[in-house]
Each structure stands twice: as structure tokens, then as C-alpha cells.
Design a protein around this motif. Sequence first.
Motif, PDB file in Angstrom:
ATOM      1  N   SER A   1       9.457  -1.143   9.274  1.00  0.00           N
ATOM      2  CA  SER A   1       9.766   0.360   9.698  1.00  0.00           C
ATOM      3  C   SER A   1       8.614   0.661  10.361  1.00  0.00           C
ATOM      4  O   SER A   1       7.477   0.443   9.684  1.00  0.00           O
ATOM      5  CB  SER A   1       9.726   1.067   8.306  1.00  0.00           C
TER       6      SER A   1
ATOM      7  N   ASP B   1      -4.725  -7.510  -4.228  1.00  0.00           N
ATOM      8  CA  ASP B   1      -5.808  -8.292  -3.345  1.00  0.00           C
ATOM      9  C   ASP B   1      -6.916  -8.780  -4.399  1.00  0.00           C
ATOM     10  O   ASP B   1      -7.472  -9.698  -4.346  1.00  0.00           O
ATOM     11  CB  ASP B   1      -6.316  -7.206  -2.508  1.00  0.00           C
TER      12      ASP B   1
ATOM     13  N   ASN C   1       5.708   2.824  12.324  1.00  0.00           N
ATOM     14  CA  ASN C   1       5.136   4.160  12.277  1.00  0.00           C
ATOM     15  C   ASN C   1       4.097   4.619  13.176  1.00  0.00           C
ATOM     16  O   ASN C   1       2.980   4.828  13.064  1.00  0.00           O
ATOM     17  CB  ASN C   1       4.869   4.334  10.789  1.00  0.00           C
TER      18      ASN C   1
ATOM     19  N   LYS D   1      -4.377  -2.935  -2.761  1.00  0.00           N
ATOM     20  CA  LYS D   1      -5.676  -3.630  -2.958  1.00  0.00           C
ATOM     21  C   LYS D   1      -5.937  -3.908  -4.336  1.00  0.00           C
ATOM     22  O   LYS D   1      -6.573  -4.996  -4.748  1.00  0.00           O
ATOM     23  CB  LYS D   1      -6.500  -2.722  -2.055  1.00  0.00           C
TER      24      LYS D   1
ATOM     25  N   GLY E   1       0.768  -1.196  -0.075  1.00  0.00           N
ATOM     26  CA  GLY E   1      -0.011   0.104   0.107  1.00  0.00           C
ATOM     27  C   GLY E   1       1.105   1.243  -0.004  1.00  0.00           C
ATOM     28  O   GLY E   1       1.959   1.097  -0.874  1.00  0.00           O
ATOM     29  N   VAL E   2       0.558   2.299   0.972  1.00  0.00           N
ATOM     30  CA  VAL E   2       1.246   3.477   0.848  1.00  0.00           C
ATOM     31  C   VAL E   2       2.817   3.135   1.651  1.00  0.00           C
ATOM     32  O   VAL E   2       3.467   4.062   1.199  1.00  0.00           O
ATOM     33  CB  VAL E   2       0.231   4.470   1.458  1.00  0.00           C
TER      34      VAL E   2
HETATM   35  P1  NAD Z   1      -3.540  -2.194   2.289  1.00  0.00           P
HETATM   36  O1  NAD Z   1      -4.172  -2.180   3.404  1.00  0.00           O
HETATM   37  O2  NAD Z   1      -3.736  -2.005   1.085  1.00  0.00           O
HETATM   38  O3  NAD Z   1      -2.061  -3.487   2.204  1.00  0.00           O
HETATM   39  C1  NAD Z   1      -1.210  -3.453   1.384  1.00  0.00           C
HETATM   40  C2  NAD Z   1      -0.858  -4.973   1.149  1.00  0.00           C
HETATM   41  O4  NAD Z   1      -0.297  -5.594   2.498  1.00  0.00           O
HETATM   42  C3  NAD Z   1      -1.758  -5.934   0.639  1.00  0.00           C
HETATM   43  O5  NAD Z   1      -2.306  -5.690  -0.729  1.00  0.00           O
HETATM   44  C4  NAD Z   1      -1.316  -7.161   1.070  1.00  0.00           C
HETATM   45  O6  NAD Z   1      -0.201  -7.810   0.099  1.00  0.00           O
HETATM   46  C5  NAD Z   1      -0.412  -7.036   2.056  1.00  0.00           C
HETATM   47  N1  NAD Z   1      -1.149  -7.477   3.381  1.00  0.00           N
HETATM   48  C6  NAD Z   1      -2.181  -6.973   3.849  1.00  0.00           C
HETATM   49  N2  NAD Z   1      -2.653  -7.588   5.101  1.00  0.00           N
HETATM   50  C7  NAD Z   1      -1.795  -8.595   5.040  1.00  0.00           C
HETATM   51  C8  NAD Z   1      -1.897  -9.927   5.873  1.00  0.00           C
HETATM   52  N3  NAD Z   1      -2.419 -10.211   6.993  1.00  0.00           N
HETATM   53  N4  NAD Z   1      -0.749 -10.667   5.668  1.00  0.00           N
HETATM   54  C9  NAD Z   1      -0.049 -10.618   4.519  1.00  0.00           C
HETATM   55  N5  NAD Z   1       0.229  -9.736   3.684  1.00  0.00           N
HETATM   56  C10 NAD Z   1      -1.055  -8.551   4.003  1.00  0.00           C
HETATM   57  O7  NAD Z   1      -2.252  -1.087   2.559  1.00  0.00           O
HETATM   58  P2  NAD Z   1      -2.937   0.368   2.808  1.00  0.00           P
HETATM   59  O8  NAD Z   1      -4.363   0.704   3.103  1.00  0.00           O
HETATM   60  O9  NAD Z   1      -2.120   1.168   1.908  1.00  0.00           O
HETATM   61  O10 NAD Z   1      -2.189   0.720   4.315  1.00  0.00           O
HETATM   62  C11 NAD Z   1      -2.260   1.718   4.910  1.00  0.00           C
HETATM   63  C12 NAD Z   1      -1.584   1.430   6.200  1.00  0.00           C
HETATM   64  O11 NAD Z   1      -0.079   1.381   6.032  1.00  0.00           O
HETATM   65  C13 NAD Z   1      -1.791   2.452   7.355  1.00  0.00           C
HETATM   66  O12 NAD Z   1      -2.197   1.923   8.443  1.00  0.00           O
HETATM   67  C14 NAD Z   1      -0.358   3.173   7.535  1.00  0.00           C
HETATM   68  O13 NAD Z   1      -0.050   3.617   8.823  1.00  0.00           O
HETATM   69  C15 NAD Z   1       0.559   2.131   7.114  1.00  0.00           C
HETATM   70  N6  NAD Z   1       1.757   2.726   6.647  1.00  0.00           N
HETATM   71  C16 NAD Z   1       3.021   2.283   7.198  1.00  0.00           C
HETATM   72  C17 NAD Z   1       4.021   2.751   6.872  1.00  0.00           C
HETATM   73  C18 NAD Z   1       5.283   2.415   7.655  1.00  0.00           C
HETATM   74  O14 NAD Z   1       6.330   3.193   7.622  1.00  0.00           O
HETATM   75  N7  NAD Z   1       5.408   1.117   8.356  1.00  0.00           N
HETATM   76  C19 NAD Z   1       4.171   3.754   6.026  1.00  0.00           C
HETATM   77  C20 NAD Z   1       3.215   4.458   5.421  1.00  0.00           C
HETATM   78  C21 NAD Z   1       1.871   3.588   5.749  1.00  0.00           C
END
Ligand code: NAD
Length: 277
Positions: free
Chosen positions: A214, A162, A216, A139, A112-113
Motif C-alpha cells: 500500500s 528491532d 502512501n 521498533k 510500525g504505524v
Molecule cells: P519502523 O521504521 O519502526 O519499521 C517497522 C518495521 O518494519 C521494523 O520493525 C522492521 O521489522 C520492518 N523493516 C524496517 N526496515 C526494514 C528493512 N530494511 N527490511 C525489512 N524490514 C524492515 O516503522 P515506523 O517508524 O512506524 O514507520 C513509519 C513509516 O511508515 C513512515 O515513513 C510512514 O510513511 C510509513 N507508513 C506507511 C503506510 C502505508 O500505507 N504504506 C502507512 C502508515 C505509515
Amino acid sequence: EWGENLFKVLERKELAPTEYEILVDAPRIAKKAQPGQFVILRIDEQGERIPLTVVDTDKEAGWVRLIFQVIGKSTAQLATVMAGEALMDIVGPLGKATDIENYGTVLLVGGGVGIAALFPIVKGLKEAGNHVITILGAKNAELLILQDECAEYSDELILMTDDGSVGQKGLVTQAMEEVFQREEISMAWAIGPSIMMKFCTLTAQKYDVPIYVSLNPIMIDGTGMCGGCRVTVADSIKFACVDGPEFLGEEVDWDEFVNRMQQYRPEEMMANDRYEK
Ligand code: NAD
Ligand code: FES
């Protein structure tokens, strides 16, 4: 170093529904930022502090590239700042930089993001001479960002959605399994939703491959003073802003982290509601 006033937004682009990219004029930060580091910005005096990964920089032109998803009041307000307008404050680079070296073959997983935070690491590891295998998940095709940029710095790029609208249908962890079964991976990284990073860690552990994630959590001051970004790593308290944001996945207390990330959700949504009304 708060108060280096007025950072001009040079460009603004909608990357995907509710995901935006801005190029901000910030020469001092552009000169210093390394992969893995972030900034905290404030739109105006009343504004909340918003932590964002430095996605890319141009040291000569003096800009930094930031990408954000509208998830609350502050990011909704940030989405209204247009090219030519200015942000009040940006402080950074903050946090520890990624340990970039030549490991051999590395696996990078972005969801995702979170792909925005993964890209500078992909680029850094490729430039350091690694054989780079990248897995991106989202997604659907519309929400899959930075695909071309990641392709440019990857020896192999695997796309997962997805709904199967681009690449293969399934989760990033399925692609990880397939790669671990055929390649000798020295080091891995995963950045995305906390639940994704937890399962990426479990998958890498199955194959005995060390993996960085990472984190957040909520950040306020970004200097280790407020305690807002407290996480438990290797059984001790760490602050993601100064000790991280990268940590070894196997050392993270995932139950606590996933729980705390969920706790903030209702408050964030309430604040957003008020903003929209
Ligand atoms: P999303 O929910 O669309 O998920 C992206 C991908 O993650 C999915 O397509 C899938 O391949 C994988 N995924 C999701 N659940 C999974 C599981 N249970 N097992 C295995 N793979 C899985 O992503 P989004 O909506 O863009 O996510 C936004 C989230 O990302 C926010 O909650 C934000 O806080 C977080 N985020 C984190 C960072 C970071 O630095 N860690 C940076 C930006 C955003
Ligand atoms: Fe305050 Fe990390 S953001 S201690």
C-alpha cells in the motif's frame, strides 16, 4: 464532496509515543468504507489535507477509526484535537478497496504505524474464510500497535521487534522467510515504511508469491487531479489515490518511490519546527 461540515471526534487515545487513535462521527463514510480505502481530512480552513486509512468502522454507531503518527505540522496539530471537538472536513472513502476473497492461506505483514492500515485487511480476509497468518513488526514493544485486534482475526500471529522487547528480535522479512519455507501461501500483503515494503516484495518474489503493498505518497486532492501522488507501476504512471493505494509489489518502481518519499522529509521537518516554535 467537500464541505460536509464538522465531524465530531468521539474518542481520542494515545496508542504509543507519537501515535494516536481517534473515533470520528462520520456515518456516511462508515456505511461505505471497505478495507484498503482511506479518507482525507482537514482540521480547519487553513489546514493541510491529511490522508489516513480507515482502520475500522461501525456502520450502526456511524463512526470511523483513524490512526496517525505525528510526523509533521499537520499531524502534530491533529494530535491536539480532543474528544468533543470537531474536524472541519472529511472526504471519502477514497481509493480502491482491497480485493477481498477466499484465497486459501494468506500472509499479512505490517510494520510500525503501517499496522493500522493492515488491520482492516486482516479482518476482511479472515471474515472471507482465509487461513490468516499475520506478522507484525515494530521498533519495540511500546510501538507495537493493534496486537490484540490482529490476534482476534489471525490464525497465527508472529511478532518481531528491532530490540527483542516482545516476540522475536529481527525484521519482518526474517519471519516471512520462515513462514514461506513451511506454508503454501496463495497471496500476501505488506504495509509499512517504503523500505520495508520493498524488501517484503523481494522476499515474496523469491518464493513466487504475489504480494500487494500500500503506497502512501504525498496526496493533495485525492481525486487524480493534482498529480501529487504519482507513482510508476508496471512502467506506467499511476495515481496512488485513484489507481491504488494497493499495487502489486513486483510492479512498483521502488527506487523512484523510496527516493521521492525521502525528498519530502526535510520540508516536513521544517514545517514541524515552525509549528513547535
Ligand atoms: P519502523 O521504521 O519502526 O519499521 C517497522 C518495521 O518494519 C521494523 O520493525 C522492521 O521489522 C520492518 N523493516 C524496517 N526496515 C526494514 C528493512 N530494511 N527490511 C525489512 N524490514 C524492515 O516503522 P515506523 O517508524 O512506524 O514507520 C513509519 C513509516 O511508515 C513512515 O515513513 C510512514 O510513511 C510509513 N507508513 C506507511 C503506510 C502505508 O500505507 N504504506 C502507512 C502508515 C505509515
Ligand atoms: Fe492528487 Fe492523487 S492526490 S492526484
